[in-house]
Design a protein around this motif. Sequence first.
Motif, short mmCIF file in Angstrom:
data_model
loop_
_atom_site.label_atom_id
_atom_site.label_comp_id
_atom_site.label_asym_id
_atom_site.label_seq_id
_atom_site.Cartn_x
_atom_site.Cartn_y
_atom_site.Cartn_z
N UNK A 190 73.61 32.51 -12.62
CA UNK A 190 72.32 32.21 -12.03
C UNK A 190 72.46 31.24 -10.87
N UNK A 191 73.28 30.21 -11.04
CA UNK A 191 73.48 29.22 -9.99
C UNK A 191 74.14 29.87 -8.77
N UNK A 192 75.13 30.69 -8.99
CA UNK A 192 75.83 31.35 -7.88
C UNK A 192 74.88 32.29 -7.15
N UNK A 193 74.13 33.09 -7.89
CA UNK A 193 73.19 34.02 -7.25
C UNK A 193 72.09 33.27 -6.51
N UNK A 194 71.60 32.18 -7.08
CA UNK A 194 70.58 31.38 -6.40
C UNK A 194 71.11 30.81 -5.09
N UNK A 195 72.33 30.33 -5.11
CA UNK A 195 72.93 29.78 -3.90
C UNK A 195 73.12 30.87 -2.84
N UNK A 196 73.55 32.07 -3.26
CA UNK A 196 73.75 33.16 -2.31
C UNK A 196 72.42 33.59 -1.68
N UNK A 197 71.35 33.67 -2.50
CA UNK A 197 70.04 34.02 -1.95
C UNK A 197 69.52 32.94 -1.01
N UNK A 198 69.78 31.69 -1.34
CA UNK A 198 69.38 30.60 -0.45
C UNK A 198 70.06 30.73 0.91
N UNK A 199 71.37 31.01 0.89
CA UNK A 199 72.09 31.18 2.15
C UNK A 199 71.58 32.40 2.91
N UNK A 200 71.29 33.46 2.19
CA UNK A 200 70.82 34.69 2.82
C UNK A 200 69.50 34.49 3.54
N UNK A 201 68.57 33.77 2.92
CA UNK A 201 67.25 33.61 3.51
C UNK A 201 67.13 32.40 4.43
N UNK A 202 68.05 31.48 4.36
CA UNK A 202 67.96 30.30 5.22
C UNK A 202 68.54 30.55 6.61
N UNK A 203 69.31 31.56 6.77
CA UNK A 203 69.94 31.84 8.06
C UNK A 203 69.35 33.13 8.63
N UNK A 204 68.85 33.05 9.84
CA UNK A 204 68.28 34.25 10.43
C UNK A 204 69.40 35.23 10.78
N UNK A 205 69.07 36.48 10.85
CA UNK A 205 70.09 37.49 11.10
C UNK A 205 70.70 37.34 12.50
N UNK A 206 69.89 36.94 13.47
CA UNK A 206 70.42 36.77 14.82
C UNK A 206 71.44 35.63 14.87
N UNK A 207 71.16 34.56 14.16
CA UNK A 207 72.10 33.44 14.12
C UNK A 207 73.40 33.86 13.45
N UNK A 208 73.29 34.64 12.38
CA UNK A 208 74.50 35.08 11.67
C UNK A 208 75.34 35.97 12.57
#
Length: 65
Positions: free
Chosen positions: A8-26
Amino acid sequence: MKTPVQRYVILSFMFFLLFSMSSCAAIGDIFKAGAWTGALFVIVGIALVIWLISKLFGGGGNSNT
């Protein structure tokens, strides 16, 4: 074996990273890393070719005269 809490912690962290960074920035960061990596490989490749040519044609500096 991972516990459900660890997953749960790992998945939460991955979702946080996914939504905190815009696709253009990535995409921009990926291209920046690619350009610098490519430039580094070209510079190292040219230096290696120059070094090999100098070794082949007697640029070692240890003549016996």
